[in-house]
Motif scaffolding. Structure first.
Motif, mmCIF file in Angstrom:
data_model
loop_
_atom_site.group_PDB
_atom_site.id
_atom_site.type_symbol
_atom_site.label_atom_id
_atom_site.label_comp_id
_atom_site.label_asym_id
_atom_site.label_seq_id
_atom_site.Cartn_x
_atom_site.Cartn_y
_atom_site.Cartn_z
ATOM 1 N N ILE A 13 82.152 30.965 124.476
ATOM 2 C CA ILE A 13 81.512 29.902 123.703
ATOM 3 C C ILE A 13 80.193 30.399 123.121
ATOM 4 C CG2 ILE A 13 80.392 27.636 123.907
ATOM 5 C CD1 ILE A 13 82.620 26.981 126.004
ATOM 6 N N ALA A 14 79.421 31.123 123.923
ATOM 7 C CA ALA A 14 78.135 31.655 123.445
ATOM 8 C C ALA A 14 78.349 32.647 122.313
ATOM 9 C CB ALA A 14 77.379 32.312 124.594
ATOM 10 N N SER A 18 77.005 32.130 118.536
ATOM 11 C CA SER A 18 76.075 33.057 117.895
ATOM 12 C C SER A 18 76.517 33.415 116.479
ATOM 13 C CB SER A 18 75.904 34.324 118.735
ATOM 14 O OG SER A 18 77.075 35.109 118.712
ATOM 15 N N LEU A 19 77.791 33.193 116.159
ATOM 16 C CA LEU A 19 78.273 33.471 114.804
ATOM 17 C C LEU A 19 77.914 32.367 113.811
ATOM 18 C CD1 LEU A 19 81.864 34.883 115.417
ATOM 19 C CD2 LEU A 19 79.812 36.135 114.719
ATOM 20 N N LEU A 20 77.819 31.130 114.293
ATOM 21 C CA LEU A 20 77.596 30.006 113.378
ATOM 22 C C LEU A 20 76.291 30.099 112.591
ATOM 23 C CD1 LEU A 20 79.058 27.106 115.527
ATOM 24 C CD2 LEU A 20 80.083 28.238 113.554
ATOM 25 N N PRO A 21 75.140 30.398 113.229
ATOM 26 C CA PRO A 21 73.924 30.523 112.419
ATOM 27 C C PRO A 21 74.016 31.661 111.399
ATOM 28 C CG PRO A 21 73.360 30.411 114.745
ATOM 29 C CD PRO A 21 74.841 30.531 114.650
ATOM 30 N N LEU A 22 74.719 32.725 111.763
ATOM 31 C CA LEU A 22 74.888 33.851 110.854
ATOM 32 C C LEU A 22 75.708 33.451 109.628
ATOM 33 C CD1 LEU A 22 74.186 36.847 110.579
ATOM 34 C CD2 LEU A 22 76.269 37.369 111.859
ATOM 35 N N ILE A 23 76.757 32.686 109.861
ATOM 36 C CA ILE A 23 77.592 32.213 108.741
ATOM 37 C C ILE A 23 76.792 31.276 107.836
ATOM 38 C CG2 ILE A 23 79.599 30.777 108.175
ATOM 39 C CD1 ILE A 23 80.883 31.951 110.795
ATOM 40 N N LEU A 24 76.058 30.329 108.446
ATOM 41 C CA LEU A 24 75.267 29.390 107.644
ATOM 42 C C LEU A 24 74.130 30.090 106.910
ATOM 43 C CD1 LEU A 24 75.501 26.263 107.220
ATOM 44 C CD2 LEU A 24 76.945 27.170 109.002
ATOM 45 N N ALA A 42 69.119 24.164 113.272
ATOM 46 C CA ALA A 42 69.742 23.473 114.400
ATOM 47 C C ALA A 42 70.741 24.377 115.121
ATOM 48 C CB ALA A 42 70.436 22.201 113.916
ATOM 49 N N LEU A 43 71.530 25.100 114.367
ATOM 50 C CA LEU A 43 72.508 25.998 114.981
ATOM 51 C C LEU A 43 71.831 27.172 115.687
ATOM 52 C CD1 LEU A 43 75.353 26.068 112.307
ATOM 53 C CD2 LEU A 43 75.328 24.879 114.511
ATOM 54 N N LEU A 98 70.919 35.950 115.805
ATOM 55 C CA LEU A 98 69.831 35.195 115.180
ATOM 56 C C LEU A 98 68.910 36.094 114.373
ATOM 57 C CD1 LEU A 98 68.938 32.634 117.968
ATOM 58 C CD2 LEU A 98 70.048 32.202 115.771
ATOM 59 N N ALA A 99 68.679 37.291 114.852
ATOM 60 C CA ALA A 99 67.836 38.227 114.089
ATOM 61 C C ALA A 99 68.475 38.517 112.733
ATOM 62 C CB ALA A 99 67.632 39.519 114.875
ATOM 63 N N CYS A 100 69.765 38.746 112.732
ATOM 64 C CA CYS A 100 70.464 39.006 111.468
ATOM 65 C C CYS A 100 70.493 37.751 110.591
ATOM 66 C CB CYS A 100 71.885 39.488 111.745
ATOM 67 S SG CYS A 100 71.965 41.092 112.557
ATOM 68 N N ALA A 101 70.733 36.604 111.206
ATOM 69 C CA ALA A 101 70.777 35.356 110.445
ATOM 70 C C ALA A 101 69.445 35.074 109.762
ATOM 71 C CB ALA A 101 71.153 34.192 111.368
ATOM 72 N N TRP A 102 68.360 35.245 110.492
ATOM 73 C CA TRP A 102 67.059 34.929 109.905
ATOM 74 C C TRP A 102 66.607 35.982 108.898
ATOM 75 C CZ3 TRP A 102 65.212 30.339 109.406
ATOM 76 C CH2 TRP A 102 65.737 29.347 110.227
ATOM 77 N N ALA A 103 67.151 37.181 108.963
ATOM 78 C CA ALA A 103 66.908 38.153 107.897
ATOM 79 C C ALA A 103 67.565 37.662 106.610
ATOM 80 C CB ALA A 103 67.453 39.532 108.291
#
Length: 116
Positions: A13-14, A18-24, A42-43, A98-103
């Protein structure tokens, strides 16, 4: 795929969380709209809590296994350390995701500023 089968449900589940914020974040990069940014925030919180929850759940399971042993020997140290490192992987995956998502979000913000 062996790692997927070796994971417990909290870690799975974790990992998915962790993929959802990256996709968004990728969606936000393509279409820098405030609503995608809000959902990504939020994600991101969900991803952190899922990673920490999976790590804690795994550590509880590992400590229970250690506690049920009649005696521990020096030869048990490798499986204990390996078990602990496997449990920490869920949080590590969440943070790297999250690091990749926020980049991606940072690039999307720059695009949004430029287009404004």
């Amino acid at each position: 795929m062996s790692a997927w089968h070796d994971m417990g449900w909290p870690a799975r589940i974790a990992w998915l969380a962790s993929l959802l914020p990256l996709i968004l974040a990728a969606v936000y990069l393509v279409r820098p709209d405030k609503r995608w940014l809000a959902v990504t925030k939020a994600l991101s919180a969900m991803s952190v809590f899922a990673g920490l929850g999976a790590t804690i759940s795994g550590c509880v399971e590992l400590f229970h296994e250690i506690g049920t042993r009649q005696e521990l020997r020096a030869t048990d140290i490798p499986w204990i350390v390996t078990g602990l490192s496997e449990r920490l992987a869920a949080t590590s995956t969440a943070f790297w995701g999250l690091a990749c998502a926020w980049a991606l979000v940072a690039v999307g913000l720059a695009r949004r500023q430029r287009n404004a």
